[in-house]
Design a protein around this motif. Structure first.
Motif, PDB file in Angstrom:
ATOM      1  N   GLN A 435      -0.298  -9.793  -7.244  1.00  0.00           N
ATOM      2  CA  GLN A 435      -0.254  -7.962  -6.644  1.00  0.00           C
ATOM      3  C   GLN A 435      -2.058  -7.886  -6.900  1.00  0.00           C
ATOM      4  OE1 GLN A 435       0.408  -5.503  -9.852  1.00  0.00           O
ATOM      5  NE2 GLN A 435       1.649  -3.918  -8.600  1.00  0.00           N
ATOM      6  N   ASP A 436      -2.247  -6.992  -5.394  1.00  0.00           N
ATOM      7  CA  ASP A 436      -3.935  -6.742  -5.384  1.00  0.00           C
ATOM      8  C   ASP A 436      -4.148  -5.792  -6.184  1.00  0.00           C
ATOM      9  OD1 ASP A 436      -2.759  -4.940  -3.934  1.00  0.00           O
ATOM     10  OD2 ASP A 436      -3.644  -5.985  -2.139  1.00  0.00           O
ATOM     11  N   GLU A 437      -5.642  -5.468  -5.868  1.00  0.00           N
ATOM     12  CA  GLU A 437      -6.112  -3.836  -6.282  1.00  0.00           C
ATOM     13  C   GLU A 437      -5.277  -2.542  -5.698  1.00  0.00           C
ATOM     14  OE1 GLU A 437      -8.699  -5.261  -2.425  1.00  0.00           O
ATOM     15  OE2 GLU A 437      -7.691  -6.212  -4.258  1.00  0.00           O
ATOM     16  N   LYS A 438      -4.794  -2.712  -4.823  1.00  0.00           N
ATOM     17  CA  LYS A 438      -4.124  -1.432  -4.237  1.00  0.00           C
ATOM     18  C   LYS A 438      -2.783  -1.920  -4.784  1.00  0.00           C
ATOM     19  CE  LYS A 438      -6.381  -1.895   0.531  1.00  0.00           C
ATOM     20  NZ  LYS A 438      -5.950  -1.614   1.944  1.00  0.00           N
ATOM     21  N   GLY A 439      -2.395  -1.840  -5.506  1.00  0.00           N
ATOM     22  CA  GLY A 439      -1.526  -2.407  -6.156  1.00  0.00           C
ATOM     23  C   GLY A 439      -0.239  -2.946  -5.235  1.00  0.00           C
ATOM     24  N   TRP A 441       1.460  -6.363  -2.600  1.00  0.00           N
ATOM     25  CA  TRP A 441       1.477  -7.813  -1.905  1.00  0.00           C
ATOM     26  C   TRP A 441       1.636  -8.198  -0.258  1.00  0.00           C
ATOM     27  CZ3 TRP A 441       4.083  -5.048  -5.850  1.00  0.00           C
ATOM     28  CH2 TRP A 441       3.901  -5.342  -6.613  1.00  0.00           C
ATOM     29  N   ALA A 488       2.252  -3.894 -13.845  1.00  0.00           N
ATOM     30  CA  ALA A 488       1.995  -4.203 -12.769  1.00  0.00           C
ATOM     31  C   ALA A 488       3.622  -3.450 -11.660  1.00  0.00           C
ATOM     32  CB  ALA A 488       2.178  -5.667 -12.786  1.00  0.00           C
ATOM     33  N   GLN A 491       1.436  -0.300 -11.255  1.00  0.00           N
ATOM     34  CA  GLN A 491       0.348  -0.074  -9.722  1.00  0.00           C
ATOM     35  C   GLN A 491       0.880  -0.327  -8.449  1.00  0.00           C
ATOM     36  OE1 GLN A 491      -2.789  -0.598 -10.722  1.00  0.00           O
ATOM     37  NE2 GLN A 491      -2.316   0.510 -12.580  1.00  0.00           N
ATOM     38  N   LYS A 494       1.347   3.330  -6.104  1.00  0.00           N
ATOM     39  CA  LYS A 494      -0.345   3.393  -5.222  1.00  0.00           C
ATOM     40  C   LYS A 494      -0.217   3.676  -3.554  1.00  0.00           C
ATOM     41  CE  LYS A 494      -3.988   1.979  -8.547  1.00  0.00           C
ATOM     42  NZ  LYS A 494      -4.982   0.876  -8.851  1.00  0.00           N
TER      43      LYS A 494
END
Length: 682
Positions: A435-439, A441, A488, A491, A494
């Motif tokens: 999972q990246d910082e924007k929530g 994939w 997760a 998140q 977002k």
């Protein structure tokens, strides 16, 4: 005296009359069985009055049938050569049409009770049909493609092995399964029928990650969050629907004589040894092995397994150097032993003769590994084939042994008939790690949904991926009680609030109804199944998190459900459903959902109808199930086309940036009529 003679004649009549009658009957029978001679024709003539007595090769003609058959019905034709040109009498039709009739040792060609005729379809295509009486028969192979129906010959209903006696067909290939009321920790829709690893677009199950590697839009392969989440959810669901697995542990190093099961390989090097040691990290006894040779020819140390029904293997391992873990198996239609070899090589699959190689990557720390040997074998043998894995009948029939080569430790070697939760945790763990910082994939391949839409560059996000990932992560949290999975999932909401034009997944239909896009296209595509999956994920999250933590998920879900209620009718064609709304946003032919997608729409509506009492879900569900059986909507004069044009004009005005004062769309359902192009000729 005269009286005595009369009495004697009467006495003789009583005894001999019966015999006389029998003789007469026999003579009459023989006469009726003789052919009618025709001297001038130099042949034998069929007597039409006795045609029902012909031997029809195993044909089932009742001997008690009335013999007084009209000559015209039989159509005996030229009696000289014995041909029968027409055979229409229903009383003489054989149950199994013979190739010829036998009569007095001569064969009379059989004429079928039908004639072949040309059939012109839509003034475009000509096919061969058959005419029998007033009926015309069209080949099912043509109808199957033309109407997208499904059918095949089946055995008798009572299960007797007497050949294919029944023809079973369905109006569609859609399969509808019953569902119980949906719960956030229960089965996920009908995913117990999903077999993600068998899909042609899955290259293999990654040896490093334990999840599918997709080739859907890139033949090199990439990790696709939607496919990984479906892999996890299908195994989670099967764990609830399948019986308890059969598990056999072959080695756990706790037995005093555990080493006696192992066999040393062909090498005689004294440095090669195997022993039981205590591992402090695991706080248990494990098997430690050392092998100076690293080659396939060296058998290392071998543990017999001899399993004919458990083909999923799991073990814990750690290696300090190059290694090979070799499973010797037997397979269908293969006369020699197959070797499935797992090494510390790169994450890949390769087939060399009767050897299939899988790379597990470095295993320098303790790692739990689960592999389905049947899947790995079948992916290997179909690697360079165009054949679909689903159609591949070849499979493993026996697991003979496991061999280890290299330096390392191994523990808990176990065989299962299935290990669903291990695959589920592999999927949830991948989602957690990636999972990246924007929530989200991101999908690292380009996607072009339509020629009239701009391509989506790599790095795009999908609301369907967000929703199915949330459903996977919330179940992982409920199963493990580890908060990291729930965090997760929180998140992941977002991207629901970021417009698709700015890298998110949010779009709005005619500037009014929020929609979470499976594909962030320009203009919007409004894919139905992806949107409903995104809603299900939000529902799972709002039911799993606390009221405070789940407040945003609840808001997004409520707004999405309202949009679905007001827009669902736009996907109804009167005989099926559409995949998206490009017929509005692009003003082009509707993109009809294939029956597979239509059945997905049905399964999603079954779920939503069980948690939402709004009648639109139940009524649409019933109607769409009816479409799979050929029950179509009623035709109405002009009304449907008028409404379709009204909506189309309003969308066109929106896309052309024309301010026509459109701020709201009537929430009342429209009666949209869309032509069913599924009827077009192939």
């Amino acid at each position: 005296m005269r009286c005595a003679k009369i009495i004697k004649l009467k006495f003789l009549h009583r005894h001999e009359l019966i015999i006389l009658l029998c003789v007469l009957a026999l003579v009459s029978f023989i006469i009726t069985r003789l052919p009618v001679c025709n001297d001038h024709d130099n042949g034998e003539e069929i007597n039409p009055r006795r045609a029902s007595r012909l031997d029809l090769n195993d044909a089932n003609v009742d001997d008690d049938e009335d013999e007084d058959v009209d000559n015209e019905k039989l159509g005996a034709g030229n009696h000289g050569d014995g041909e029968i040109k027409i055979f229409n009498d229903a009383r003489l039709k054989p149950q199994h049409p013979p190739t010829s009739w036998k009569w007095n040792s001569k064969k009379v060609p059989y004429v079928p009770p039908y004639e072949e005729i040309d059939c012109l379809v839509n003034d475009d295509v000509t096919i061969t049909a058959r005419k029998e009486g007033n009926e015309t028969y069209i080949p099912f192979s043509f109808l199957q493609k033309y109407f997208e129906i499904d059918g095949k010959l089946m055995k008798s209903q009572d299960g007797r092995d007497d050949g294919d006696k029944r023809f079973v067909w369905h109006h569609s290939t859609a399969r509808v399964y019953d569902q119980n009321k949906y719960t956030c920790d229960g089965t996920f829709m009908t995913f117990d029928h999903y077999h993600v690893e068998q899909r042609t677009k899955v290259k293999y199950i990654s040896g490093v990650e334990g999840v599918p590697l997709s080739t859907q839009w890139d033949p090199k392969g990439y990790f696709y969050a939607i496919q990984i989440a479906q892999f996890g959810l299908s195994h989670y669901t099967k764990n609830l629907t399948d019986p308890a697995p059969v598990v056999i542990t072959y080695e756990d190093a706790e037995e005093q004589d555990a080493l006696r099961k192992w066999r040393r390989g062909t090498t005689s090097d004294a440095k090669n040894n195997i022993k039981i040691v205590y591992d402090e990290e695991r706080a248990s006894r494990v098997v430690e092995f050392k092998s100076s040779e690293y080659s396939v020819s060296s058998k290392g140390f071998t543990l017999p397994l001899e399993s004919q029904s458990q083909f999923v293997v799991s073990f814990d391992a750690m290696f300090s150097s190059n290694f090979s873990i070799i499973f010797s198996v037997e397979a269908e239609n293969v006369n020699r032993e197959i070797k499935l070899i797992y090494t510390n090589g790169e994450d890949d699959i390769e087939k060399k003769g009767h050897v299939i190689l899988h790379g597990l990557g470095p295993v320098s720390k303790w790692r739990h590994i689960t592999r389905n040997l049947v899947t790995d074998y079948r992916k290997g043998i179909t690697l360079k084939r165009k054949e679909s894995l689903k159609k591949t009948k070849e499979s493993i029939t026996r697991v003979k042994s496991i061999s280890v080569i290299g330096n390392g430790r191994i523990d808990n070697i176990t065989l299962w008939n299935y290990n669903h939760m291990a695959h589920f945790i592999d999927a949830a763990s991948w989602l957690l790690r990636n999972q990246d910082e924007k929530g989200g994939w991101p999908v690292d391949v380009e996607r072009k949904l339509d020629d009239d839409m701009a391509p989506i560059p790599p790095g795009w996000y999908s609301a369907m991926a967000q929703g199915q990932a949330i459903s996977t992560l919330t179940r992982a949290y409920r199963y493990t009680k580890e908060y990291k999975y729930l965090q997760a999932a929180l998140q992941a909401t977002k991207l629901y609030t970021i417009p698709s034009s700015k890298g998110g997944v949010l779009a709005k239909f005619v500037d009014t109804y929020p929609w979470y896009e499976e594909y962030p296209t320009t203009p919007g595509s409004f894919v139905l199944n992806g949107f409903m999956f995104s809603l299900i994920g939000l529902y799972d999250l709002k039911c799993t998190a606390s009221a405070e933590e789940g407040r945003e998920a609840a808001r997004l879900y409520d707004e999405g459900i309202n949009s679905l209620k007001n827009m669902l009718h736009l996907y109804d064609t009167g005989s099926g459903s559409t995949y998206d709304l490009r017929h509005f946003t692009l003003q082009k032919t509707p993109n009809l959902a294939r029956w597979g997608y239509h059945s997905t729409h049905i399964a999603q509506l079954q779920l939503l109808a069980s948690i939402n009492s709004d009648p639109i879900f139940k009524s649409t569900l019933d109607r769409w199930i009816g479409y799979t059986k050929g029950i179509k909507g009623k035709r109405q004069k002009n009304k449907g086309l008028t409404h379709s044009k009204e909506i189309g004009d309003r969308v066109k005005g929106h896309n052309d940036n024309i301010d026509a004062g459109i701020k709201t769309l009537s929430p009342s359902p429209f009666d949209v009529h869309i032509l069913d192009v599924r009827m077009s000729a192939p």
